[in-house]
Enzyme design. Structure first.
Site, mmCIF file in Angstrom:
data_model
loop_
_atom_site.group_PDB
_atom_site.id
_atom_site.type_symbol
_atom_site.label_atom_id
_atom_site.label_comp_id
_atom_site.label_asym_id
_atom_site.label_seq_id
_atom_site.Cartn_x
_atom_site.Cartn_y
_atom_site.Cartn_z
ATOM 1 N N GLN A 138 8.613 -1.110 17.340
ATOM 2 C CA GLN A 138 7.552 -0.164 16.498
ATOM 3 C C GLN A 138 6.261 -0.618 17.264
ATOM 4 O O GLN A 138 5.830 -1.653 17.548
ATOM 5 C CB GLN A 138 7.416 -0.677 15.153
ATOM 6 C CG GLN A 138 7.047 -2.020 14.675
ATOM 7 C CD GLN A 138 8.046 -2.739 14.181
ATOM 8 O OE1 GLN A 138 9.314 -2.955 14.809
ATOM 9 N NE2 GLN A 138 8.309 -3.368 13.055
ATOM 10 N N SER A 141 0.641 -2.392 15.076
ATOM 11 C CA SER A 141 -0.477 -3.285 15.045
ATOM 12 C C SER A 141 -1.480 -2.767 16.249
ATOM 13 O O SER A 141 -0.917 -2.313 17.327
ATOM 14 C CB SER A 141 -0.249 -4.504 14.962
ATOM 15 O OG SER A 141 0.341 -4.994 13.767
ATOM 16 N N SER A 173 7.415 -6.595 19.817
ATOM 17 C CA SER A 173 8.388 -7.693 20.084
ATOM 18 C C SER A 173 9.070 -7.188 21.636
ATOM 19 O O SER A 173 10.040 -6.141 21.173
ATOM 20 C CB SER A 173 9.187 -8.251 19.313
ATOM 21 O OG SER A 173 8.743 -8.786 18.315
ATOM 22 N N GLU A 256 11.420 -3.254 7.336
ATOM 23 C CA GLU A 256 11.167 -4.334 8.071
ATOM 24 C C GLU A 256 11.242 -5.575 7.134
ATOM 25 O O GLU A 256 11.706 -6.622 7.494
ATOM 26 C CB GLU A 256 9.474 -4.314 8.692
ATOM 27 C CG GLU A 256 9.426 -5.599 9.385
ATOM 28 C CD GLU A 256 8.370 -5.737 10.287
ATOM 29 O OE1 GLU A 256 7.564 -4.473 10.273
ATOM 30 O OE2 GLU A 256 8.189 -6.828 11.035
ATOM 31 N N SER A 389 1.046 -10.175 6.928
ATOM 32 C CA SER A 389 0.934 -11.639 6.666
ATOM 33 C C SER A 389 1.287 -11.921 5.207
ATOM 34 O O SER A 389 1.470 -11.089 4.283
ATOM 35 C CB SER A 389 -0.519 -12.024 7.075
ATOM 36 O OG SER A 389 -1.409 -11.183 6.022
ATOM 37 N N ASN A 390 1.276 -13.469 4.886
ATOM 38 C CA ASN A 390 1.456 -13.493 3.386
ATOM 39 C C ASN A 390 0.475 -13.126 2.713
ATOM 40 O O ASN A 390 0.835 -12.951 1.688
ATOM 41 C CB ASN A 390 1.583 -15.237 3.471
ATOM 42 C CG ASN A 390 2.990 -15.959 4.158
ATOM 43 O OD1 ASN A 390 3.889 -15.230 4.541
ATOM 44 N ND2 ASN A 390 2.933 -17.092 4.324
ATOM 45 N N GLU A 391 -0.906 -13.084 3.113
ATOM 46 C CA GLU A 391 -1.733 -12.522 2.356
ATOM 47 C C GLU A 391 -1.522 -11.143 1.873
ATOM 48 O O GLU A 391 -1.793 -10.718 0.663
ATOM 49 C CB GLU A 391 -2.991 -12.727 2.974
ATOM 50 C CG GLU A 391 -3.450 -14.153 3.102
ATOM 51 C CD GLU A 391 -2.686 -14.939 4.145
ATOM 52 O OE1 GLU A 391 -2.299 -14.592 5.030
ATOM 53 O OE2 GLU A 391 -2.721 -16.425 3.939
#
Lengths: 426, 368
Positions: A138, A141, A173, A256, A389-391
């Site tokens: 993908q 970002s 990736s 995802e 992200s975790n946030e």
């Protein structure tokens, strides 16, 4: 109607038509024994040789009639249920499998294609994917910002039957070794940011696309940055609707989170990503290597690491089951993602504690378990960053699972060209 | 609890919830603070009539369940009781009733089960750690101490594991047997009563043996598993309720002109708490399934649940107290009732550390 983990019809008309799970399991067991190599040490290798090897393993699954268990029959899959997939995954545990195809190709991109692709797109890409011939990534970002995905600056300008793509994507990736991508680009600058995006299918290796590999802390070169310079994309490669790419991207992210958390119906074989904090045997081996099996503190740590894996597995089962029946909303996938990431953080810490001084130095060419745990810890935060992200997961859980008020956003409801932007370094 | 229940189970949960809300609100729990028994026998009997004590007993013995495995139904009661920190000796009564129903002689079943099933009597389980004992002809003589024993001072029957030369043996000791002295203990939970049971030359005859002499090891394992599964379900119910109370409170409460729930720092805390909560539900349900189905991994799943849930329950409730502010550390707010219950449950029937060592033994063997 058979429903898979994402609430989609997998293509089977009635459950009565389906091969009973136990028959399927028995058939799979026999076939696996005769056709797949035993699981060796190299399964977690990220090399190019390994990647090519996995394409070949996927080809074997296809040839044997065991590829794409939950994919629609019409597009080369088996149209079976998640129970069949679970049975196959359980039976495949002793064998080498194309693990890295699960994420992102099968669990994320193929899953999104099943959901949004046109009949022609699916016919063109799903069978080759299931044969191991197409690896996908993908392009979401961008260097200017990771979490604010909809603040995308890569642009696609329409010119008749094609869109012309310009800009840059990052953190994909193994894009250099992959074949196709889904790319999110801005097609309309006069509307608020979420409403001016479009998702495209694009061939990675073509004139105008430059792929650069980025060296990670562990020395690997898997992550890439791509640069697009007037790349033409046929309008027939739009996924979903023009300017409705955010809908597609949002679902892609749900896939995802499920796939990375181990809850996707489209992945096959035990997912490697769960154990990146160190598998149980690694913890036990590290305790033995350090001669600390009888140390009560170390025993407690080894137990905690094991318990966390058991809990993670049960949490995935609970949340994905709940999402399939509607007892849990789709954003609940973020619970799996957050748990998985914090689990890796804690397990990595446990690994360091057990390994003790052995992370410091080792005889040349002879790294022990401790060396491996120490090296793993360097990229510990990777799983807490990738895939949101975790946030961001915490925002999603609090706002869209718990219904707490949304964060204020300075870019809401204004045309994207008027939104303030910062620097664009990577 | 499991996200998917059968229709029968849904109805059972809803009946149980309505009954508890009417009969055991936290005001009723508080009213029992100084009550020696810590529960109202009349309410307990009505709970028993709803099935609270019969689910683990075979139909032929007067019990019966909704599902194939009664434990899958009973954990629903435990979780609902946790939501209201309800009183009542759910764990010991069910552990004893199941054991007598499975292994008891017809006479033992006739003497013990009817009163447990109708709630007119309760039982205590002195089974976790064996009490030293010896044979004296046909009699078994007990000399030792069991503590802390839930409902020990209220029980009509004590199920005791005795350490005999032949191996662990379980006997039913009627309360009031000569040589049995029960000392009530003070405790952290407002209504859950524990006692120390002293056996000093207390003698029972062969008819008191449940099952066979020297053959109780598997039964004791099963009892420990059932006790832990019920306890974990209760804790998860308490966590769930505290979490819901806190989420609502943060929405209602304003400071600096905005609801507390709009602050990202607090939203992120609740996201973490929600994640722990769902993980706790997941492992509690997994342990319940493994024990209900008597699977080979039952011990492992039970210990995993105990290791995970205990510390996360106390941490979640403490965090919710923090999010409530000053009111959270007052007597008048119910939060401390929940904190008491989950703290007691964390430590009873094996601490998380004890269970971690059981897991370590499974993985690495016993330390040399």
């Amino acid at each position: 109607m058979t429903v898979n983990g994402n609430g989609n019809d997998t293509g089977a008309a009635t459950t009565e038509d389906l091969e009973p799970v136990e028959d399927f399991r028995a058939r799979a067991r026999t076939w696996l024994a005769g056709n797949m190599p035993p699981l060796g040490d190299g399964w977690n290798d990220r090399s190019d040789e390994r990647r090519e090897r996995e394409r070949e393993l996927q080809g074997r699954l296809w040839a044997g009639g065991f590829a794409g268990i939950c994919f629609p029959k019409e597009y080369g899959g088996l149209g079976l249920t998640t129970d069949h997939q679970r049975a196959f995954t359980a039976e495949s545990a002793p064998y080498d499998m194309p693990f890295s195809l699960n994420v992102p190709t099968l669990g994320i991109l193929a899953a999104t294609l099943v959901e949004f692709g046109t009949h022609e797109q699916k016919l063109r890409h799903l069978p080759p994917i299931l044969r191991g011939e197409e690896l996908w990534v993908q392009f979401l970002s961008e260097p200017s910002g990771g979490s604010d995905l909809a603040g995308c600056l890569t642009r696609a300008d329409r010119d008749g039957d094609v869109f012309i793509l310009n800009g840059s994507k990052i953190w994909s990736s193994a894009a250099y070794a992959s074949d196709w991508a889904m790319c999110l680009a801005r097609t309309n600058w006069d509307v608020p940011k979420h409403r001016g995006l479009t998702m495209f299918i694009m061939k990675i290796h073509q004139p105008g696309v430059t792929v650069e590999q980025i060296r990670q802390v562990d020395g690997t070169l898997e992550f890439c940055q791509e640069f697009f310079d007037d790349v033409p994309i046929p309008a027939s490669d739009v996924v979903g609707e023009v300017d409705d790419g955010w809908t597609v991207a949002s679902r892609l992210l749900v896939h995802e989170r499920l796939a990375v958390g181990g809850g996707s119906p489209y992945t096959s074989g035990a997912s490697a990503s769960h154990d990146s904090g160190g598998a149980d045997s690694t913890m036990v081996d590290a305790a033995r290597e350090a001669g600390r099996e009888a140390d009560p503190h170390v025993r407690r740590l080894v137990a905690e690491a094991h318990v966390r894996q058991l809990v993670a597995g049960q949490l995935v089962r609970r949340i994905t089951g709940g999402m399939a029946t509607g007892a849990m909303p789709p954003p609940a996938g973020s619970i799996i993602k957050l748990f998985g990431a914090t689990n890796v953080m804690r397990r990595t810490e446990i690994g360091l504690e057990i390994a003790g001084g052995s992370v410091v130095a080792w005889p040349e060419g002879d790294p022990g378990v401790g060396a491996q745990l120490g090296a793993n810890s360097l990229s510990r935060q990777g799983v807490s960053l990738g895939g949101g992200s975790n946030e961001i997961q915490r925002n999603i859980i609090s706002e869209r699972v718990l219904g707490m008020p949304r964060e204020a956003a300075a870019d809401r409801e204004i045309p994207y060209r008027e939104v303030r932007r910062g620097g664009s370094g990577r | 609890m499991e996200l998917q229940l059968t229709e029968d189970q849904e109805a059972f949960v809803s009946t149980t919830r309505r009954f508890l809300a009417a009969e055991c609100p936290t005001t009723a729990v508080r009213a029992l603070e100084l009550d020696p028994a810590g529960f109202d026998p009349e309410v307990w009997a009505r709970g028993a009539a709803l099935g609270w004590t019969s689910l683990l007993v075979p139909e032929a013995r007067g019990g019966g369940s909704l599902s194939e495995h009664g434990l899958s139904d009973l954990v629903l009661v435990a979780e609902e009781m946790g939501r209201l920190v309800a009183p009542g000796p759910l764990v010991p009564v069910n552990v004893v009733a199941e054991t007598v129903g499975r292994h008891g002689s017809p006479t033992q079943c006739d003497e013990v089960l009817p009163s447990l099933l109708d709630g007119s009597a309760v039982a205590a389980w002195c089974g976790e750690r064996p009490v030293p004992g010896r044979r004296d002809g046909d009699r078994i003589v007990l000399d030792g101490t069991s503590t802390p024993i839930e409902a020990g001072a209220q029980a009509a029957h004590l199920l005791v594991t005795v350490d005999l030369a032949e191996g662990p043996t379980q006997v039913l000791v009627p309360a009031g047997t000569e040589g049995v002295a029960v000392t009530p203990l003070a405790g952290l939970d407002l209504v859950r009563r524990f006692a120390t049971v002293h056996f000093e030359g207390a003698a029972v005859d062969a008819a008191a043996v449940v099952g066979r002499v020297g053959d109780a090891a598997a039964a004791v394992d099963r009892q420990r598993q059932v006790a832990c599964v019920l306890q974990c379900a209760e804790t998860v119910g308490a966590m769930d309720q505290v979490f819901d109370m806190t989420l609502e409170y943060l929405g209602d409460r304003y400071s600096f002109g905005r609801p507390l729930s709009s602050y990202q720092a607090l939203k992120h805390r609740l996201a973490d708490d929600k994640t722990w909560l769902e993980a706790s539900h997941a492992i509690a349900s997994a342990a319940a399934r493994a024990v209900a189905e008597e699977r080979a991994d039952a011990d492992e799943m039970v210990s995993a649940a105990k290791v995970w849930i205990g510390p996360h329950a106390t941490e979640l409730v403490q965090d919710c107290i923090q999010l409530h502010g000053g009111i959270g550390v007052t007597w008048e707010h119910d939060l401390h009732l929940y904190l008491r219950r989950v703290t007691v449950n964390r430590a009873a029937h094996g601490t998380p550390e004890d269970h971690a060592d059981r897991i370590a033994t499974l993985l690495m063997g016993v330390p040399a």
